[in-house]
Motif scaffolding. Structure first.
Motif, short mmCIF file in Angstrom:
data_model
loop_
_atom_site.label_atom_id
_atom_site.label_comp_id
_atom_site.label_asym_id
_atom_site.label_seq_id
_atom_site.Cartn_x
_atom_site.Cartn_y
_atom_site.Cartn_z
N UNK A 1 16.54 -14.42 -16.82
CA UNK A 1 15.38 -15.06 -16.21
C UNK A 1 15.76 -15.46 -14.79
N UNK A 2 14.93 -15.08 -13.81
CA UNK A 2 15.20 -15.39 -12.40
C UNK A 2 14.11 -16.33 -11.87
N UNK A 3 14.41 -16.97 -10.73
CA UNK A 3 13.49 -17.91 -10.09
C UNK A 3 13.45 -17.57 -8.60
N UNK A 4 12.24 -17.29 -8.07
CA UNK A 4 12.12 -16.91 -6.66
C UNK A 4 10.77 -17.38 -6.14
N UNK A 5 10.79 -18.09 -5.01
CA UNK A 5 9.56 -18.53 -4.35
C UNK A 5 8.62 -19.27 -5.30
N UNK A 6 9.18 -20.12 -6.15
CA UNK A 6 8.37 -20.92 -7.04
C UNK A 6 7.86 -20.20 -8.27
N UNK A 7 8.32 -18.98 -8.50
CA UNK A 7 7.83 -18.20 -9.63
C UNK A 7 9.02 -17.72 -10.47
N UNK A 8 8.92 -17.90 -11.78
CA UNK A 8 9.96 -17.43 -12.69
C UNK A 8 9.56 -16.09 -13.29
N UNK A 9 10.54 -15.26 -13.57
CA UNK A 9 10.24 -13.94 -14.13
C UNK A 9 11.47 -13.40 -14.85
N UNK A 10 11.25 -12.42 -15.71
CA UNK A 10 12.33 -11.73 -16.41
C UNK A 10 12.78 -10.55 -15.55
#
Length: 285
Positions: free
Chosen positions: A242-251
């Motif tokens: 799971x990553x976090x970038x620019x306020x958005x989390x995603x797989x």
């Protein structure tokens, strides 16, 4: 008796082949799915890839004016083609077709007036079928809207990295539960057989909600299990997190190139600038 096939499919014709008995036949691949738009997408992908591969092999040539020539025209029946194919009799509204009717949608050859007319008519019939079957084309945002939506990310180092990546190195997959598994597995297979790449799942409004992290962890476990079950020999080439970038989390799924061929549904996929494409030479050769 209920028809088992959808009303229409898509067919891509490539080159003449010779079977074990020495008989020559024109090879074609039929794309059939309950999701007719998905069948068309796969057919278009296959059509584009066939042209690209034959250009790389020197079978398709162009002069300085862009005119197309086939090095061995007798092997290609006038060039690569894509058809809309009618699977069963259809008599409704302004359509009256028998099973087996075909309509030309695309052709990779010199366009004379008759062929242009055939393609124009084929696209008109496709629209009629879409209307009769109540199939709606997906909305495609215009360039101005897309530019507005990505503006907040313009200074992102991660985005700059993605921009400089080659088409076969990164793939964004629209999150759709019904088709998600197939898209992930096709893309992972293509990356394993190509130069590796990254698959990102997420970046929707739902990912900003309070329980998004827990939901993503569930998605992560599902994706990991899916990949391990389908590609047990290549677990070391598949890394999920799971990553976090620019306020958005995603797989994020990182795939590295494998040292041996990978297959999904007994088919060999490769990554090209057109997306995931079936390599028929590997699959059928």
């Amino acid at each position: 008796m209920k028809n088992l096939l959808p009303t229409i499919s898509y067919v891509v014709q490539t080159q003449f082949l010779t079977n074990n008995a020495g008989l020559k036949y024109l090879y074609q691949r039929k794309f059939t799915s309950e999701n007719i738009l998905e069948a068309r997408r796969k057919a278009q992908e296959y059509y584009d890839c066939a042209i690209e591969v034959l250009e790389e092999e020197g079978e398709i040539l162009k002069d300085e004016n862009g005119k197309i020539f086939y090095k061995n025209p007798q092997n290609y029946d006038g060039g690569i083609k894509m058809w809309l194919y009618v699977n069963h009799d259809f008599f409704r509204e302004n359509i009256a077709d028998k099973q087996g009717q075909k309509y030309l949608l695309a052709g990779h050859f010199e366009m004379n007036a008759e062929r242009k007319r055939q393609i124009k008519f084929g696209k008109m019939m496709q629209e009629r079928y879409f209307d009769a079957l109540k199939i709606k084309e997906p909305f495609t945002p215009n360039k101005e809207l897309l530019a507005y939506r990505i503006k907040p990310l313009l200074d992102s180092a991660e985005l700059r990295k993605l921009r400089t990546s080659k088409p076969e190195e990164v793939a964004f997959i629209k999150f759709n539960a019904k088709e998600l598994s197939e898209k992930i597995l096709e893309t992972a297979c293509a990356f394993l057989n190509s130069k590796g790449g990254t698959i990102i799942l997420g970046q929707t409004r739902e990912m900003r909600q309070k329980n998004s992290t827990r939901k993503l962890q569930d998605d992560l476990l599902i994706v990991e299990k899916l990949l391990k079950c389908e590609f047990p020999k290549f677990v070391q080439n598949l890394k999920c997190c799971v990553e976090y970038l620019q306020g958005i989390r995603f797989v994020k799924i990182e795939v590295t190139k494998s040292s041996e061929d990978a297959f999904y549904n007994e088919e060999f996929f490769i990554r090209t600038k057109y997306g995931n494409a079936v390599d028929w030479a590997k699959t059928f050769g």
